[in-house]
Design an enzyme around this catalytic site. Structure first.
Site, PDB file in Angstrom:
ATOM      1  N   LEU A 262      10.774  -4.643   6.302  1.00  0.00           N
ATOM      2  CA  LEU A 262      10.282  -4.211   4.990  1.00  0.00           C
ATOM      3  C   LEU A 262      11.226  -4.654   3.877  1.00  0.00           C
ATOM      4  CD1 LEU A 262       8.860  -0.627   5.643  1.00  0.00           C
ATOM      5  CD2 LEU A 262       7.574  -2.625   4.868  1.00  0.00           C
ATOM      6  N   ARG A 266      10.058  -7.009   0.813  1.00  0.00           N
ATOM      7  CA  ARG A 266      10.162  -6.674  -0.611  1.00  0.00           C
ATOM      8  C   ARG A 266      10.845  -7.802  -1.383  1.00  0.00           C
ATOM      9  NH1 ARG A 266      12.082  -0.757   1.357  1.00  0.00           N
ATOM     10  NH2 ARG A 266       9.991   0.093   1.667  1.00  0.00           N
ATOM     11  N   PHE A 404       1.605  -2.898  -1.187  1.00  0.00           N
ATOM     12  CA  PHE A 404       2.283  -3.661  -0.129  1.00  0.00           C
ATOM     13  C   PHE A 404       3.759  -3.288   0.028  1.00  0.00           C
ATOM     14  CE2 PHE A 404      -0.330  -7.886  -0.077  1.00  0.00           C
ATOM     15  CZ  PHE A 404      -1.079  -7.412   0.977  1.00  0.00           C
ATOM     16  N   GLU A 405       4.278  -3.426   1.251  1.00  0.00           N
ATOM     17  CA  GLU A 405       5.720  -3.336   1.538  1.00  0.00           C
ATOM     18  C   GLU A 405       6.353  -2.023   1.059  1.00  0.00           C
ATOM     19  OE1 GLU A 405       6.395  -5.491   3.471  1.00  0.00           O
ATOM     20  OE2 GLU A 405       5.466  -7.379   2.973  1.00  0.00           O
ATOM     21  N   GLY A 406       5.612  -0.947   1.208  1.00  0.00           N
ATOM     22  CA  GLY A 406       6.066   0.339   0.683  1.00  0.00           C
ATOM     23  C   GLY A 406       5.580   0.483  -0.739  1.00  0.00           C
TER      24      GLY A 406
END
Length: 597
Positions: A262, A266, A404-406
């Site tokens: 992750l 990011r 996305f991505e957290g």
């Protein structure tokens, strides 16, 4: 570049301009050639197919699969793979440059990223030699396409709450997987999934699962708001027998894989939104020059020009942030011995060092791209709402980046949380800043340098340092009041995150522009200095407003009065002619019909 090892979050404690940062002006010829290869591939292979890929009612992704294989032929799938496994193993900066140039069409960029990023990197960073030798050369050519299966119907941001189970077979040779994963990019055509499951119900673990194993199936294509050219499906696992050799990493250590991937995601998403944002400026500017109203191209109207300028300035800031982090990572990784047995562990630690900056890039980038897409639609007027125009797709495709991505909310909570954790561990000397701040508050209010023709950018530096003091003051009192419970005060964390992000924006743009002034001269950098001052004005306003909201919540009565008096002493009211500076940027955007920096 400085030989000193870079430290994450140092932008908070180091004086702006005290270190040399990596910027796009430092790209090597080889790095620019990689960028050009990616651009040529987009123009020749991808962009001509956009309409076909978007209008895909049958769910046939053969064109997208073919694009991936063509990307493999020109080396775009192997850039991160180690040489011993058939790759090029380029530096992080080069990898970012390629991502930026491939992000002009989001559905393609998402497909590419799901294969070369989250689909491949768990294997590349956490697989054993046999697993890498078996799969990575095939990833490099597109013979095997990867996907990442983490999210479940019942777990969104709480990824570790997965219910997919993995139980060792009676003969001890296989794990039996049961469960469902959702929102799986590339699911419609992936050959190998990285699947996270709970071994014995409570040991979060990763597995490599081939798509052709009995019991593996996918649902129908999701009908999405955007990214219509990409495949997104549910992944079902019903008594899937996975050889124990396909266990990825260690049992119960799947969280290390998930969180590290992750972080990298990011980092890459931030620069991906930069590429999408640059495409959006091109589309909006071209339309503004062609569209005539009241016998005048709308590109000559001040309201339209201001929109284009704001879009460009946000991207200049994002670009400065992004390649600064890339430079940090490359400097940190260059000194490691890639042949050492603990190389991967050390590499992951170096990448994690910049987790705060990665989260800032993700949040700032996704929101800058959203801003650009929204303004581009507005510039198009009614035509922006028509699917016949590219900007309508850009607008829809942009929205997912904040999820996305957290989600951006999760990342906003992570930013101050990670900084506080580093401070308590002694990894970030924030307490020294607090002591200096108390001394400063006890003395006379400092006088700001004059704005003007100053090659040292003394005013810009001073404003940035004052902003840092406001952030440190606010954070210190939030910590004093809530202590360990601060992590539960989400509203306060959001304010702190936006203040910290604004500091990183100020520090990065000033540092980059200062280096440009030193190398090109003061007069030759008018455009960059204009963008920097606009960023400073906007960011400083964000910081001051957020500090007031935070302090209003932390105190009342006489205590609040003392806080506000201290805030006033730290506050400078910068006389920055943002409107005039935007005209300088707008002229450059319209003249060049693209991102002008």
């Amino acid at each position: 570049m400085s030989a000193e090892k870079p430290q994450g979050c140092a932008f908070l404690t180091n004086e702006v301009g005290s270190e040399r940062i990596f910027t796009p002006e430092d790209f090597t010829e080889d790095q620019r050639m990689f960028g050009q290869t990616a651009t040529d591939f987009m123009n020749r292979e991808v962009l001509p197919l956009v309409e076909t890929l978007e209008k895909n009612p049958s769910g046939d992704f053969s064109e997208m699969v073919e694009l991936l294989k063509k990307a493999g032929e020109v080396g775009l799938l192997m850039i991160d793979i180690p040489e011993q496994y058939g790759g090029l193993e380029v530096d992080k900066t080069t990898s970012m440059i390629v991502i930026e140039h491939l992000s002009k069409y989001s559905a393609w960029a998402t497909t590419y990223g799901a294969h070369t990023g989250i689909g491949m990197q768990p294997l590349m960073y956490f697989g054993n030699h046999e697993q890498k030798e078996k799969w990575l050369p095939k990833f490099a050519t597109g013979e095997v396409i990867g996907a990442y299966a983490l999210t479940e119907p019942g777990s969104g941001s709480d990824a570790l709450a997965a219910k997919t189970r993995a139980e060792l077979s009676e003969d001890g040779e296989h794990y039996i997987l049961n469960g469902s994963k959702m929102w799986i990019t590339n699911a419609g055509f992936a050959d190998l999934f990285t699947v996270f499951a709970q071994v014995d119900g409570d040991k979060f673990t990763a597995f490599l699962v081939e798509a052709d194993r009995p019991g593996v199936s996918t649902g129908a294509e999701e009908h999405k708001m955007g990214l219509k050219g990409s495949s997104t499906r549910l992944l079902n696992l019903e008594n899937v027998k996975v050889p124990k050799e396909n266990l990825l990493g260690e049992i119960g250590k799947g969280h290390k894989i998930a969180f590290n991937i992750l972080n990298i995601g990011r980092f890459k998403l931030g620069v991906g939104t930069l590429g999408g944002g640059k495409r959006t400026i091109e589309v909006a500017t071209r339309y503004a020059k062609e569209r005539v109203q009241f016998n005048t191209p709308i590109a000559e109207f001040g309201a339209i020009r201001a929109k284009l300028a704001k879009m460009a300035v946000k991207l200049y800031t994002l670009e400065s942030m992004s390649y600064r982090v890339a430079g940090y990572m490359d400097r940190s990784l260059d000194v490691l011995d890639s042949s050492a047995p603990d190389y991967i562990a050390k590499m992951m630690k170096e990448i994690e060092e910049f987790a705060v900056e990665d989260s800032i890039m993700k949040v700032y980038g996704s929101e800058a791209m959203d801003f650009a897409a929204d303004e581009a639609v507005q510039i198009h007027g009614g035509y922006g709402y028509s699917a016949e125009y590219e900007v309508e797709r850009l607008y829809r495709d942009s929205r997912i980046n904040r999820i996305f991505e957290g989600t951006n909310e999760i990342n906003r909570m992570l930013i101050p949380g990670m900084i506080l954790k580093r401070t308590m561990k002694g990894q970030l000397n924030l307490f020294e800043m607090i002591q200096k701040l108390e001394v400063a508050l006890a003395g006379e209010q400092p006088q700001a340098p004059e704005q003007g023709n100053d090659p040292s950018l003394a005013f810009e530096k001073f404003l940035t340092e004052q902003a840092k003091k406001i952030v440190v003051y606010s954070a210190n009192h939030a910590i004093q009041k809530h202590m360990a419970d601060l992590r539960d005060q989400q509203e306060l964390l959001f304010e702190l995150a936006d203040m910290i992000s604004a500091i990183y924006a100020m520090d990065s743009t000033v540092a980059r522009t200062l280096q440009l002034v030193e190398s090109k001269g003061f007069e030759a950098t008018e455009l960059h200095r204009a963008a920097t001052l606009i960023t400073l004005a906007d960011s400083y306003s964000i910081i001051r407003s957020a500090a007031e909201r935070l302090l209003y919540n932390l105190a009342s009565g006489e205590k609040l009065d003392r806080h506000l008096a201290a805030l006033d002493k730290l506050t400078l009211h910068p006389r920055i002619d943002v409107i005039g500076l935007q005209k300088i940027v707008a002229d450059a955007v319209i003249e060049r019909e693209k991102y002008p920096f």
